[in-house]
Enzyme design. Structure first.
Site, PDB file in Angstrom:
ATOM      1  N   LYS A  12      32.285  40.344  37.810  1.00  0.00           N
ATOM      2  CA  LYS A  12      31.666  40.801  36.561  1.00  0.00           C
ATOM      3  C   LYS A  12      30.716  39.771  35.964  1.00  0.00           C
ATOM      4  O   LYS A  12      29.610  40.116  35.544  1.00  0.00           O
ATOM      5  CB  LYS A  12      32.772  41.173  35.563  1.00  0.00           C
ATOM      6  CG  LYS A  12      32.288  41.601  34.181  1.00  0.00           C
ATOM      7  CD  LYS A  12      33.331  42.410  33.442  1.00  0.00           C
ATOM      8  CE  LYS A  12      34.681  41.767  33.426  1.00  0.00           C
ATOM      9  NZ  LYS A  12      34.724  40.503  32.657  1.00  0.00           N
ATOM     10  N   THR A  22      29.177  37.387  37.549  1.00  0.00           N
ATOM     11  CA  THR A  22      28.032  37.276  38.458  1.00  0.00           C
ATOM     12  C   THR A  22      27.031  38.382  38.191  1.00  0.00           C
ATOM     13  O   THR A  22      25.817  38.141  38.125  1.00  0.00           O
ATOM     14  CB  THR A  22      28.518  37.325  39.922  1.00  0.00           C
ATOM     15  OG1 THR A  22      29.467  36.274  40.126  1.00  0.00           O
ATOM     16  CG2 THR A  22      27.371  37.164  40.891  1.00  0.00           C
ATOM     17  N   ARG A  34      31.441  33.865  27.706  1.00  0.00           N
ATOM     18  CA  ARG A  34      32.562  33.070  27.209  1.00  0.00           C
ATOM     19  C   ARG A  34      32.596  31.708  27.897  1.00  0.00           C
ATOM     20  O   ARG A  34      32.083  31.544  28.998  1.00  0.00           O
ATOM     21  CB  ARG A  34      33.889  33.792  27.484  1.00  0.00           C
ATOM     22  CG  ARG A  34      34.066  35.072  26.686  1.00  0.00           C
ATOM     23  CD  ARG A  34      35.355  35.757  27.060  1.00  0.00           C
ATOM     24  NE  ARG A  34      35.329  36.233  28.441  1.00  0.00           N
ATOM     25  CZ  ARG A  34      36.409  36.627  29.117  1.00  0.00           C
ATOM     26  NH1 ARG A  34      37.595  36.583  28.549  1.00  0.00           N
ATOM     27  NH2 ARG A  34      36.300  37.060  30.354  1.00  0.00           N
ATOM     28  N   LYS A  54      42.164  31.294  39.108  1.00  0.00           N
ATOM     29  CA  LYS A  54      40.862  31.951  39.098  1.00  0.00           C
ATOM     30  C   LYS A  54      39.729  31.050  39.553  1.00  0.00           C
ATOM     31  O   LYS A  54      38.773  31.482  40.188  1.00  0.00           O
ATOM     32  CB  LYS A  54      40.576  32.475  37.682  1.00  0.00           C
ATOM     33  CG  LYS A  54      39.274  33.248  37.556  1.00  0.00           C
ATOM     34  CD  LYS A  54      39.083  33.708  36.118  1.00  0.00           C
ATOM     35  CE  LYS A  54      37.733  34.376  35.927  1.00  0.00           C
ATOM     36  NZ  LYS A  54      37.481  34.738  34.521  1.00  0.00           N
ATOM     37  N   ALA A  59      41.283  38.184  27.316  1.00  0.00           N
ATOM     38  CA  ALA A  59      41.249  39.605  26.976  1.00  0.00           C
ATOM     39  C   ALA A  59      42.606  40.270  27.110  1.00  0.00           C
ATOM     40  O   ALA A  59      42.840  41.317  26.496  1.00  0.00           O
ATOM     41  CB  ALA A  59      40.229  40.339  27.844  1.00  0.00           C
ATOM     42  N   PHE A 112      38.006  41.352  31.668  1.00  0.00           N
ATOM     43  CA  PHE A 112      38.751  42.324  32.456  1.00  0.00           C
ATOM     44  C   PHE A 112      38.097  43.712  32.393  1.00  0.00           C
ATOM     45  O   PHE A 112      36.893  43.820  32.280  1.00  0.00           O
ATOM     46  CB  PHE A 112      40.225  42.359  32.032  1.00  0.00           C
ATOM     47  CG  PHE A 112      40.927  41.044  32.232  1.00  0.00           C
ATOM     48  CD1 PHE A 112      40.872  40.396  33.454  1.00  0.00           C
ATOM     49  CD2 PHE A 112      41.617  40.437  31.197  1.00  0.00           C
ATOM     50  CE1 PHE A 112      41.520  39.180  33.649  1.00  0.00           C
ATOM     51  CE2 PHE A 112      42.271  39.223  31.383  1.00  0.00           C
ATOM     52  CZ  PHE A 112      42.217  38.587  32.613  1.00  0.00           C
ATOM     53  N   PHE A 143      29.918  43.483  48.662  1.00  0.00           N
ATOM     54  CA  PHE A 143      30.526  42.358  49.365  1.00  0.00           C
ATOM     55  C   PHE A 143      30.174  42.439  50.849  1.00  0.00           C
ATOM     56  O   PHE A 143      29.808  43.493  51.360  1.00  0.00           O
ATOM     57  CB  PHE A 143      32.048  42.386  49.204  1.00  0.00           C
ATOM     58  CG  PHE A 143      32.550  41.826  47.897  1.00  0.00           C
ATOM     59  CD1 PHE A 143      33.264  40.640  47.857  1.00  0.00           C
ATOM     60  CD2 PHE A 143      32.325  42.500  46.704  1.00  0.00           C
ATOM     61  CE1 PHE A 143      33.740  40.133  46.658  1.00  0.00           C
ATOM     62  CE2 PHE A 143      32.792  41.998  45.504  1.00  0.00           C
ATOM     63  CZ  PHE A 143      33.507  40.809  45.484  1.00  0.00           C
ATOM     64  N   TRP A 201      24.533  38.068  44.022  1.00  0.00           N
ATOM     65  CA  TRP A 201      25.128  36.834  44.536  1.00  0.00           C
ATOM     66  C   TRP A 201      24.175  36.174  45.529  1.00  0.00           C
ATOM     67  O   TRP A 201      23.925  34.986  45.476  1.00  0.00           O
ATOM     68  CB  TRP A 201      26.476  37.128  45.217  1.00  0.00           C
ATOM     69  CG  TRP A 201      27.268  35.888  45.514  1.00  0.00           C
ATOM     70  CD1 TRP A 201      28.271  35.361  44.756  1.00  0.00           C
ATOM     71  CD2 TRP A 201      27.125  35.006  46.636  1.00  0.00           C
ATOM     72  NE1 TRP A 201      28.760  34.203  45.332  1.00  0.00           N
ATOM     73  CE2 TRP A 201      28.068  33.966  46.496  1.00  0.00           C
ATOM     74  CE3 TRP A 201      26.288  34.988  47.751  1.00  0.00           C
ATOM     75  CZ2 TRP A 201      28.198  32.931  47.414  1.00  0.00           C
ATOM     76  CZ3 TRP A 201      26.418  33.948  48.678  1.00  0.00           C
ATOM     77  CH2 TRP A 201      27.369  32.939  48.503  1.00  0.00           C
TER      78      TRP A 201
END
Length: 567
Positions: free
Chosen positions: A83, A85, A106, A117, A285, A313, A393, A421
């Site tokens: 998200k 990215t 954030r 993470k 979140a 999220f 991906f 990406w």
């Protein structure tokens, strides 16, 4: 080749990790980025060559505020969605199209960075820079919040030790200490041991810094005056007579504001492509409201024509709180919403284990689509037509991607494949075009409940309309807390649901789109400074623990100061 979950990769030959890409990027001096954003020199307070804080009071005024694009996602999975990215890549794509754009994100917490993470600055060629410094301490905002929170704890215990003039009941102190790391051993502790000279013995505990109400207060404050006022309203506990005690009763809101004065200023950095980025505040979140600060978002609106921001999220958590808490208190509404989805995550929601995600499985993609469908339904209930970003991906097959796009076409929702990406903004141009089209259309944004509704009705509205559940059940403890909340006149506040991010329910393993379930609220905690009621569900912890293999195990630094293993 090393790849991080949550990043889309389309070129198997790419030899670089996120950190290596970040190190090779040519950053522009922050003064140039500020000039690009229209920030006058007198408003820029440099923190080194590539970072700065912004003195909002010195910014020029403009006739119209910029439009807000909110990036959210389907329910997250261990497969990752990317998200952040996509948020950064979309901002760069809009900039490439000639739109005056800023991104607002954030700040990373050291808990996830050192835990499971990893970093939180995007990935590949859609990153904010300097990546290492942002992920590690940044400009000290989280440390200032930690200091203010723990200063309040020290002042509370000193008040008890010095005679307890306010008659605070040590058994009913709800304020906890904080630490910006995952440390399960500190969840429940005993303090004040060692005799009379060492304070009053009582039970206490630690939350992670991003779960502190002071973090939420900073992120929802409009200015320094508002910050001080909100800090004064924080309830720290209750007297022997069960009356609430606030920071203002202790008389220390001024001291806390002093500690947070610099932290309140938004931080300016840049993307790899030089798009100005404001990174400020970082509440979780699944515990708090999951959005960057109102000051950063409104500052970006003041400077740019389009502001791309995200909420933590999925749409059931971050986006819902963005709509009901941040947008309300920030006096703006989202003009467009992007939902990030991946074939990998949809396959997991369709029942495929993580170990088998590289195998083509169109039927699993179809089986997982109801999860995306519910998030689309939720955003539409708020009066906004979403745009879907299909984050590609390396393991995704053309047939799986086609399955998602055909489903979106059949259900009348705009969708675009993103390759940000690998390609940066160039890989998000189709998504940017769809977003611009949506920004040029009017929407009928409206919250799903009135803050004056009964607390149970507000919770029930979220459960039914956002989660797709059936009913709400309050434990005896929550019911007792609700009585106190109503007696104190605190019930006319929005609710902030603390719930697992992995499911619409309060059971993490119930993925996909469950129906007919009941959400159990075990506690309702008033956060008067932040201006909402936290409703704890399931086994949500306000101090997370580290996984068996923490990300910290992969991190190292050489004799020249070069960091490795920071994702």
């Amino acid at each position: 080749m090393k790849k991080k979950a949550g990043k889309n990769v389309t070129n198997i030959q790419t030899p670089l990790t996120d950190l290596e890409i970040a190190k090779k990027a040519q950053m522009r001096p922050i003064k140039e980025i500020a000039e690009t954003a229209g920030i006058p020199e007198e408003a820029v307070e440099q923190y080194g060559k590539y970072k700065a804080k912004i003195d909002v009071s010195a910014l020029p005024k403009k006739l119209a505020d910029g439009k807000v694009v909110l990036v959210t996602a389907i329910s997250p999975t261990p497969a990752g969605e990317g998200k952040s990215t996509v948020t950064v890549g979309l901002a760069d794509a809009l900039s490439q199209r000639g739109e005056k754009t800023m991104v607002a994100l954030r700040e990373p917490s050291l808990g996830p960075v050192m835990g499971m993470k990893g970093g939180a600055t995007g990935g590949g060629y859609a990153q904010v820079l300097p990546m290492e410094e942002i992920n590690l301490h940044f400009n000290g905002d989280l440390h200032a919040i930690t200091a203010a929170n723990n200063a309040l704890s020290a002042l509370i215990d000193n008040h008890l030790h010095q005679g307890n003039q306010l008659q605070i009941d040590p058994r009913r102190i709800i304020w906890k200490r904080v630490l910006d790391l995952n440390d399960r051993a500190l969840r429940n502790i005993t303090i004040g041991l060692g005799g009379p000279a060492h304070g009053i013995p009582r039970e206490d505990g630690f939350d992670i810094t991003v779960a502190s109400e002071i973090m939420a207060v900073l992120c929802l404050s409009a200015n320094l005056t508002d910050l001080k006022e909100r800090l004064g309203r924080i309830v720290i506990g209750y007297t022997y007579g069960k009356e609430p005690v606030t920071v203002r009763d202790l008389g220390v809101e001024g001291a806390l504001t002093v500690l947070l004065k610099e932290a309140l200023k938004p931080n300016l950095v840049q993307t790899i492509e030089g798009t100005p980025a404001l990174i400020h505040g970082g509440p979780f979140a699944n515990i708090a409201h999951g959005c960057n600060s109102i000051m950063a978002t409104n500052t970006a609106r003041q400077l740019a024509d389009i502001v791309v921001t995200e909420a933590g999220f999925g749409a059931d958590l971050g986006a819902e709180k963005f709509m009901h808490i941040k947008a309300r208190q920030g006096h703006f509404s989202p003009d467009a919403v992007v939902i990030v989805a991946t074939a990998r995550a949809l396959k997991m929601h369709g029942g495929v284990p993580k170990q088998q995600l590289k195998e083509e499985n169109k039927s699993a993609v179809r089986a997982g689509m109801p999860n995306l469908e519910k998030h689309i339904d939720t955003i539409r209930r708020f009066g906004i037509e979403p745009v879907i970003a299909v984050n590609r991906f390396i393991s995704d097959t053309p047939e799986e991607i086609r399955e998602i796009l055909q489903w979106c076409q059949t259900h009348g929702v705009a969708a675009a494949v993103t390759d940000v990406w690998e390609k940066g903004g160039q890989g998000g141009l189709e998504l940017a075009e769809l977003v611009i089209k949506q920004l040029n259309k009017p929407n009928q944004f409206a919250p799903l409940y009135d803050v004056k509704d009964k607390v149970v009705n507000k919770i029930r509205t979220i459960v039914r309309e956002v989660y797709g559940g059936e009913e709400v059940q309050l434990t005896d403890k929550a019911l007792k807390q609700l009585v106190d909340i109503e007696q104190n006149g605190w019930d006319a506040l929005p609710v902030c649901m603390a719930k697992t991010q992995y499911s619409f329910t309060d059971e993490p393993k119930l993925t996909g789109r469950p129906e007919g379930f009941t959400i159990t609220v075990r506690e309702i905690i008033p956060k008067l400074g932040a201006g909402f009621l936290v409703c704890l569900t399931g086994d949500i912890m306000t101090m997370p623990g580290l996984p068996k293999q923490p990300a910290a195990l992969n991190m190292d630094i050489d004799t020249e100061g070069n960091i490795t293993g920071l994702m």
